[in-house]
Design a protein around this motif. Structure first.
Motif, PDB file in Angstrom:
ATOM      1  N   ILE A  39       0.819  -1.207   0.000  1.00 23.12           N
ATOM      2  CA  ILE A  39       0.000   0.000   0.000  1.00 23.12           C
ATOM      3  C   ILE A  39       0.860   1.267   0.000  1.00 23.12           C
ATOM      4  O   ILE A  39       0.394   2.348  -0.355  1.00 23.12           O
ATOM      5  CB  ILE A  39      -0.970  -0.015   1.206  1.00 23.12           C
ATOM      6  CG1 ILE A  39      -2.121   0.967   0.960  1.00 23.12           C
ATOM      7  CG2 ILE A  39      -0.237   0.258   2.517  1.00 23.12           C
ATOM      8  CD1 ILE A  39      -3.270   0.803   1.917  1.00 23.12           C
ATOM      9  N   CYS A  40       2.132   1.124   0.355  1.00 26.21           N
ATOM     10  CA  CYS A  40       3.062   2.262   0.348  1.00 26.21           C
ATOM     11  C   CYS A  40       3.785   2.405  -0.991  1.00 26.21           C
ATOM     12  O   CYS A  40       4.717   3.207  -1.110  1.00 26.21           O
ATOM     13  CB  CYS A  40       4.099   2.099   1.461  1.00 26.21           C
ATOM     14  SG  CYS A  40       3.411   1.909   3.111  1.00 26.21           S
ATOM     15  N   TRP A  41       3.362   1.640  -2.000  1.00 26.94           N
ATOM     16  CA  TRP A  41       4.089   1.587  -3.262  1.00 26.94           C
ATOM     17  C   TRP A  41       4.257   2.939  -3.955  1.00 26.94           C
ATOM     18  O   TRP A  41       5.302   3.176  -4.583  1.00 26.94           O
ATOM     19  CB  TRP A  41       3.427   0.591  -4.208  1.00 26.94           C
ATOM     20  CG  TRP A  41       4.192   0.453  -5.490  1.00 26.94           C
ATOM     21  CD1 TRP A  41       3.827   0.861  -6.734  1.00 26.94           C
ATOM     22  CD2 TRP A  41       5.500  -0.114  -5.632  1.00 26.94           C
ATOM     23  NE1 TRP A  41       4.811   0.584  -7.647  1.00 26.94           N
ATOM     24  CE2 TRP A  41       5.854  -0.014  -7.001  1.00 26.94           C
ATOM     25  CE3 TRP A  41       6.406  -0.692  -4.732  1.00 26.94           C
ATOM     26  CZ2 TRP A  41       7.074  -0.477  -7.486  1.00 26.94           C
ATOM     27  CZ3 TRP A  41       7.624  -1.147  -5.223  1.00 26.94           C
ATOM     28  CH2 TRP A  41       7.945  -1.038  -6.582  1.00 26.94           C
ATOM     29  N   PRO A  65       1.101  -8.062   4.536  1.00 26.38           N
ATOM     30  CA  PRO A  65       0.234  -7.264   5.413  1.00 26.38           C
ATOM     31  C   PRO A  65       0.077  -7.821   6.825  1.00 26.38           C
ATOM     32  O   PRO A  65      -0.394  -7.107   7.712  1.00 26.38           O
ATOM     33  CB  PRO A  65      -1.109  -7.247   4.673  1.00 26.38           C
ATOM     34  CG  PRO A  65      -1.066  -8.425   3.762  1.00 26.38           C
ATOM     35  CD  PRO A  65       0.369  -8.583   3.375  1.00 26.38           C
ATOM     36  N   ASN A  66       0.487  -9.087   7.047  1.00 26.50           N
ATOM     37  CA  ASN A  66       0.390  -9.645   8.401  1.00 26.50           C
ATOM     38  C   ASN A  66       1.730  -9.606   9.132  1.00 26.50           C
ATOM     39  O   ASN A  66       1.928 -10.287  10.131  1.00 26.50           O
ATOM     40  CB  ASN A  66      -0.134 -11.085   8.363  1.00 26.50           C
ATOM     41  CG  ASN A  66       0.850 -12.046   7.714  1.00 26.50           C
ATOM     42  OD1 ASN A  66       1.747 -11.631   6.978  1.00 26.50           O
ATOM     43  ND2 ASN A  66       0.678 -13.339   7.964  1.00 26.50           N
ATOM     44  N   ASP A 111      -3.717  -3.069   6.958  1.00 30.42           N
ATOM     45  CA  ASP A 111      -4.670  -3.533   7.966  1.00 30.42           C
ATOM     46  C   ASP A 111      -3.900  -3.928   9.222  1.00 30.42           C
ATOM     47  O   ASP A 111      -3.501  -5.082   9.373  1.00 30.42           O
ATOM     48  CB  ASP A 111      -5.465  -4.723   7.431  1.00 30.42           C
ATOM     49  CG  ASP A 111      -6.484  -5.247   8.439  1.00 30.42           C
ATOM     50  OD1 ASP A 111      -6.708  -4.568   9.467  1.00 30.42           O
ATOM     51  OD2 ASP A 111      -7.048  -6.330   8.199  1.00 30.42           O
ATOM     52  N   PRO A 112      -3.661  -2.984  10.140  1.00 28.00           N
ATOM     53  CA  PRO A 112      -2.866  -3.278  11.340  1.00 28.00           C
ATOM     54  C   PRO A 112      -3.435  -4.404  12.191  1.00 28.00           C
ATOM     55  O   PRO A 112      -2.689  -5.033  12.953  1.00 28.00           O
ATOM     56  CB  PRO A 112      -2.884  -1.946  12.107  1.00 28.00           C
ATOM     57  CG  PRO A 112      -3.211  -0.910  11.090  1.00 28.00           C
ATOM     58  CD  PRO A 112      -4.101  -1.583  10.098  1.00 28.00           C
ATOM     59  N   THR A 113      -4.729  -4.696  12.064  1.00 31.88           N
ATOM     60  CA  THR A 113      -5.314  -5.751  12.897  1.00 31.88           C
ATOM     61  C   THR A 113      -4.751  -7.126  12.548  1.00 31.88           C
ATOM     62  O   THR A 113      -4.857  -8.058  13.350  1.00 31.88           O
ATOM     63  CB  THR A 113      -6.847  -5.788  12.746  1.00 31.88           C
ATOM     64  OG1 THR A 113      -7.194  -6.113  11.384  1.00 31.88           O
ATOM     65  CG2 THR A 113      -7.462  -4.438  13.103  1.00 31.88           C
ATOM     66  N   PHE A 147       3.909   6.511   5.777  1.00 30.46           N
ATOM     67  CA  PHE A 147       3.021   6.719   4.639  1.00 30.46           C
ATOM     68  C   PHE A 147       1.573   6.634   5.123  1.00 30.46           C
ATOM     69  O   PHE A 147       1.224   5.729   5.885  1.00 30.46           O
ATOM     70  CB  PHE A 147       3.282   5.655   3.573  1.00 30.46           C
ATOM     71  CG  PHE A 147       2.604   5.924   2.259  1.00 30.46           C
ATOM     72  CD1 PHE A 147       3.210   6.718   1.299  1.00 30.46           C
ATOM     73  CD2 PHE A 147       1.361   5.382   1.985  1.00 30.46           C
ATOM     74  CE1 PHE A 147       2.589   6.971   0.082  1.00 30.46           C
ATOM     75  CE2 PHE A 147       0.726   5.627   0.777  1.00 30.46           C
ATOM     76  CZ  PHE A 147       1.341   6.423  -0.180  1.00 30.46           C
ATOM     77  N   PRO A 148       0.707   7.556   4.697  1.00 32.87           N
ATOM     78  CA  PRO A 148      -0.676   7.555   5.192  1.00 32.87           C
ATOM     79  C   PRO A 148      -1.526   6.452   4.564  1.00 32.87           C
ATOM     80  O   PRO A 148      -1.595   6.324   3.344  1.00 32.87           O
ATOM     81  CB  PRO A 148      -1.189   8.940   4.789  1.00 32.87           C
ATOM     82  CG  PRO A 148      -0.388   9.304   3.578  1.00 32.87           C
ATOM     83  CD  PRO A 148       0.975   8.699   3.799  1.00 32.87           C
ATOM     84  N   THR A 149      -2.160   5.654   5.408  1.00 34.00           N
ATOM     85  CA  THR A 149      -3.074   4.608   4.946  1.00 34.00           C
ATOM     86  C   THR A 149      -4.383   4.712   5.718  1.00 34.00           C
ATOM     87  O   THR A 149      -4.433   5.290   6.809  1.00 34.00           O
ATOM     88  CB  THR A 149      -2.485   3.203   5.161  1.00 34.00           C
ATOM     89  OG1 THR A 149      -2.442   2.919   6.575  1.00 34.00           O
ATOM     90  CG2 THR A 149      -1.081   3.097   4.581  1.00 34.00           C
TER      91      THR A 149
END
Length: 244
Positions: A39-41, A65-66, A111-113, A147-149
Protein backbone atom coordinates in the motif's frame (compact mmCIF):
# COMPACT_ATOMS: atom_id res chain seq x y z
CA UNK A 1 -9.96 -0.01 0.59
CA UNK A 2 -9.56 3.73 0.13
CA UNK A 3 -6.03 4.90 -0.63
CA UNK A 4 -4.40 8.28 -0.11
CA UNK A 5 -4.17 10.63 -3.07
CA UNK A 6 -0.69 12.19 -3.17
CA UNK A 7 0.55 14.34 -6.04
CA UNK A 8 3.62 13.28 -8.02
CA UNK A 9 5.30 16.54 -7.04
CA UNK A 10 4.88 15.76 -3.35
CA UNK A 11 6.13 12.20 -3.80
CA UNK A 12 9.24 13.47 -5.60
CA UNK A 13 9.91 16.08 -2.90
CA UNK A 14 9.40 13.52 -0.14
CA UNK A 15 11.70 10.97 -1.78
CA UNK A 16 14.33 13.63 -2.37
CA UNK A 17 14.46 14.58 1.30
CA UNK A 18 14.75 10.92 2.34
CA UNK A 19 17.59 10.11 -0.05
CA UNK A 20 19.51 13.38 -0.12
CA UNK A 21 18.91 14.87 3.33
CA UNK A 22 18.36 11.87 5.60
CA UNK A 23 20.76 9.44 3.91
CA UNK A 24 23.24 12.06 2.75
CA UNK A 25 22.86 11.26 -0.95
CA UNK A 26 23.11 8.09 -3.02
CA UNK A 27 26.22 7.03 -4.96
CA UNK A 28 26.82 4.22 -7.49
CA UNK A 29 28.54 2.25 -4.73
CA UNK A 30 25.33 2.07 -2.67
CA UNK A 31 22.86 -0.77 -2.34
CA UNK A 32 19.68 0.73 -0.91
CA UNK A 33 17.01 -1.40 0.76
CA UNK A 34 13.53 0.11 0.35
CA UNK A 35 11.09 -1.67 2.66
CA UNK A 36 7.35 -1.28 3.10
CA UNK A 37 3.92 -2.77 2.48
CA UNK A 38 2.35 -2.82 -0.98
CA UNK A 39 0.00 0.00 0.00
CA UNK A 40 3.06 2.26 0.35
CA UNK A 41 4.09 1.59 -3.26
CA UNK A 42 3.52 5.14 -4.61
CA UNK A 43 6.44 6.40 -2.51
CA UNK A 44 8.49 3.20 -2.82
CA UNK A 45 8.27 3.38 -6.61
CA UNK A 46 9.69 6.91 -6.68
CA UNK A 47 12.47 5.93 -4.27
CA UNK A 48 13.38 2.91 -6.41
CA UNK A 49 13.57 4.99 -9.59
CA UNK A 50 15.66 7.71 -7.99
CA UNK A 51 18.10 5.18 -6.55
CA UNK A 52 18.53 3.72 -10.05
CA UNK A 53 18.95 7.21 -11.54
CA UNK A 54 21.77 7.77 -9.04
CA UNK A 55 23.60 4.74 -10.42
CA UNK A 56 23.03 2.68 -7.27
CA UNK A 57 21.29 -0.67 -6.79
CA UNK A 58 17.83 -0.79 -5.17
CA UNK A 59 16.69 -3.75 -3.08
CA UNK A 60 12.90 -3.51 -2.77
CA UNK A 61 11.49 -5.55 0.10
CA UNK A 62 7.69 -5.78 -0.01
CA UNK A 63 6.28 -6.57 3.42
CA UNK A 64 3.27 -8.93 3.79
CA UNK A 65 0.23 -7.26 5.41
CA UNK A 66 0.39 -9.65 8.40
CA UNK A 67 3.98 -8.67 9.21
CA UNK A 68 4.61 -5.79 11.61
CA UNK A 69 7.33 -3.64 10.00
CA UNK A 70 8.85 -6.41 7.92
CA UNK A 71 10.28 -8.50 10.70
CA UNK A 72 11.97 -11.75 9.82
CA UNK A 73 8.69 -13.59 10.55
CA UNK A 74 5.04 -12.57 10.25
CA UNK A 75 2.31 -12.84 12.87
CA UNK A 76 1.39 -16.28 11.47
CA UNK A 77 4.74 -17.65 12.63
CA UNK A 78 4.32 -15.87 15.95
CA UNK A 79 0.93 -17.47 16.56
CA UNK A 80 1.59 -21.03 15.41
CA UNK A 81 5.34 -21.54 14.94
CA UNK A 82 7.42 -23.64 17.30
CA UNK A 83 10.62 -22.28 18.88
CA UNK A 84 12.59 -24.47 16.46
CA UNK A 85 10.78 -22.99 13.46
CA UNK A 86 11.21 -19.42 14.70
CA UNK A 87 14.93 -20.01 15.18
CA UNK A 88 15.35 -21.42 11.65
CA UNK A 89 16.02 -18.08 9.93
CA UNK A 90 17.44 -18.61 6.41
CA UNK A 91 21.07 -17.58 6.04
CA UNK A 92 20.24 -15.59 2.90
CA UNK A 93 18.14 -13.26 5.04
CA UNK A 94 21.24 -12.19 6.96
CA UNK A 95 23.25 -11.86 3.75
CA UNK A 96 20.59 -9.61 2.27
CA UNK A 97 20.76 -7.20 5.18
CA UNK A 98 24.54 -7.24 5.33
CA UNK A 99 24.79 -6.42 1.62
CA UNK A 100 22.90 -3.12 1.84
CA UNK A 101 24.69 0.15 2.53
CA UNK A 102 21.61 2.30 3.17
CA UNK A 103 18.10 1.60 4.37
CA UNK A 104 14.72 3.30 3.91
CA UNK A 105 11.70 1.96 5.79
CA UNK A 106 8.23 3.20 4.89
CA UNK A 107 5.81 2.60 7.74
CA UNK A 108 2.15 2.32 6.84
CA UNK A 109 -0.10 -0.70 7.22
CA UNK A 110 -3.00 -1.77 5.04
CA UNK A 111 -4.67 -3.53 7.97
CA UNK A 112 -2.87 -3.28 11.34
CA UNK A 113 -5.31 -5.75 12.90
CA UNK A 114 -3.62 -8.57 10.96
CA UNK A 115 -0.63 -8.50 13.29
CA UNK A 116 -2.41 -7.47 16.48
CA UNK A 117 -3.55 -9.74 19.29
CA UNK A 118 -0.33 -11.67 19.85
CA UNK A 119 0.55 -12.60 23.42
CA UNK A 120 3.57 -10.98 25.11
CA UNK A 121 5.42 -14.29 24.75
CA UNK A 122 4.66 -14.49 21.03
CA UNK A 123 5.74 -10.88 20.52
CA UNK A 124 8.94 -11.60 22.43
CA UNK A 125 9.70 -14.62 20.27
CA UNK A 126 9.30 -12.59 17.06
CA UNK A 127 11.37 -9.73 18.43
CA UNK A 128 14.10 -12.14 19.50
CA UNK A 129 14.34 -13.64 16.02
CA UNK A 130 14.54 -10.17 14.47
CA UNK A 131 16.98 -8.58 16.91
CA UNK A 132 20.22 -9.37 15.10
CA UNK A 133 18.79 -8.01 11.85
CA UNK A 134 17.73 -4.86 13.65
CA UNK A 135 21.32 -4.47 14.82
CA UNK A 136 22.52 -4.80 11.21
CA UNK A 137 20.04 -2.15 10.07
CA UNK A 138 21.17 0.25 12.79
CA UNK A 139 24.80 -0.18 11.73
CA UNK A 140 23.95 1.28 8.30
CA UNK A 141 22.73 4.72 7.22
CA UNK A 142 18.98 4.52 7.78
CA UNK A 143 15.78 6.54 7.81
CA UNK A 144 12.15 5.73 8.63
CA UNK A 145 9.12 7.59 7.33
CA UNK A 146 5.34 7.17 7.63
CA UNK A 147 3.02 6.72 4.64
CA UNK A 148 -0.68 7.55 5.19
CA UNK A 149 -3.07 4.61 4.95
CA UNK A 150 -6.72 4.18 5.81
CA UNK A 151 -5.86 1.54 8.41
CA UNK A 152 -3.43 3.85 10.19
CA UNK A 153 -5.85 6.79 9.94
CA UNK A 154 -8.49 4.71 11.73
CA UNK A 155 -6.09 3.95 14.59
CA UNK A 156 -5.68 7.72 15.01
CA UNK A 157 -9.44 8.32 14.79
CA UNK A 158 -9.03 10.48 11.68
CA UNK A 159 -10.48 10.66 8.18
CA UNK A 160 -7.95 9.42 5.60
CA UNK A 161 -7.93 12.67 3.63
CA UNK A 162 -7.20 14.76 6.74
CA UNK A 163 -4.63 12.25 7.96
CA UNK A 164 -2.88 12.12 4.57
CA UNK A 165 -2.84 15.91 4.30
CA UNK A 166 -1.19 16.18 7.72
CA UNK A 167 1.44 13.51 6.94
CA UNK A 168 2.27 14.78 3.45
CA UNK A 169 2.56 18.43 4.46
CA UNK A 170 4.96 17.49 7.25
CA UNK A 171 6.95 15.15 4.98
CA UNK A 172 7.45 17.69 2.20
CA UNK A 173 8.51 20.63 4.37
CA UNK A 174 12.18 21.66 4.30
CA UNK A 175 13.79 20.19 7.45
CA UNK A 176 16.67 22.66 7.60
CA UNK A 177 14.78 25.36 9.57
CA UNK A 178 14.38 22.71 12.28
CA UNK A 179 18.15 22.41 12.47
CA UNK A 180 18.48 26.15 13.08
CA UNK A 181 15.89 26.02 15.87
CA UNK A 182 17.45 22.96 17.48
CA UNK A 183 20.90 24.55 17.46
CA UNK A 184 19.45 27.08 19.89
CA UNK A 185 17.74 24.44 22.06
CA UNK A 186 20.50 21.82 22.33
CA UNK A 187 22.86 24.00 24.43
CA UNK A 188 20.09 24.38 27.02
CA UNK A 189 20.08 20.61 27.49
CA UNK A 190 23.89 20.52 27.60
CA UNK A 191 24.05 23.17 30.31
CA UNK A 192 20.86 22.19 32.15
CA UNK A 193 20.69 20.26 35.40
CA UNK A 194 17.02 19.36 35.76
CA UNK A 195 13.68 19.18 33.97
CA UNK A 196 10.35 19.34 35.79
CA UNK A 197 7.13 18.29 34.07
CA UNK A 198 3.85 19.32 35.68
CA UNK A 199 0.47 18.02 34.53
CA UNK A 200 -2.88 16.98 36.02
CA UNK A 201 -4.62 13.65 36.43
CA UNK A 202 -7.38 13.33 33.78
CA UNK A 203 -9.96 12.03 36.28
CA UNK A 204 -9.46 13.72 39.64
CA UNK A 205 -7.34 16.70 38.51
CA UNK A 206 -4.52 15.91 40.97
CA UNK A 207 -1.29 17.72 40.15
CA UNK A 208 1.34 15.29 38.85
CA UNK A 209 5.00 16.29 38.97
CA UNK A 210 7.90 14.45 37.31
CA UNK A 211 11.43 15.62 38.16
CA UNK A 212 14.34 14.55 35.95
CA UNK A 213 18.06 15.02 36.56
CA UNK A 214 19.81 15.76 33.25
CA UNK A 215 23.15 16.92 34.68
CA UNK A 216 25.22 14.17 32.97
CA UNK A 217 23.25 14.34 29.72
CA UNK A 218 23.66 16.19 26.45
CA UNK A 219 21.20 17.32 23.82
CA UNK A 220 21.10 15.31 20.59
CA UNK A 221 19.51 17.10 17.66
CA UNK A 222 17.14 15.26 15.32
CA UNK A 223 16.00 17.12 12.23
CA UNK A 224 14.94 14.42 9.80
CA UNK A 225 18.15 12.40 9.72
CA UNK A 226 16.66 9.19 11.15
CA UNK A 227 12.91 9.68 11.48
CA UNK A 228 11.37 11.80 8.76
CA UNK A 229 9.74 14.11 9.51
CA UNK A 230 10.72 14.98 13.03
CA UNK A 231 12.04 17.92 14.98
CA UNK A 232 13.26 16.95 18.41
CA UNK A 233 16.17 17.36 20.79
CA UNK A 234 16.77 14.11 22.65
CA UNK A 235 18.40 13.63 26.01
CA UNK A 236 18.55 10.91 28.66
CA UNK A 237 18.01 11.62 32.36
CA UNK A 238 19.80 9.98 35.26
CA UNK A 239 17.41 7.11 36.08
CA UNK A 240 18.62 6.91 39.68
CA UNK A 241 17.61 10.52 40.29
CA UNK A 242 14.19 10.50 38.64
CA UNK A 243 11.20 11.11 40.90
CA UNK A 244 7.48 11.49 40.38
Amino acid sequence: MKTATISQKDLETWAGFLLDHSLGGITPADRVMIKGERICWPLMEVLERRVIESGATPDVLLVPPNNDRGRVWSSAMGRTGTPKQIAAVPEWHKSRYESMTKYVEILGAEDPTQYMGLTPEQLGNLAGADRRFGDIRLSKSWVITLFPTEGMAKTEGMDLDDYADFIVRASTADPMPLKSAEEQLAPLFDAGQSVTIVTHHPIDDRELVLALDITPSRGVMSFGLRNFPDGEVFTSPDASKTAG
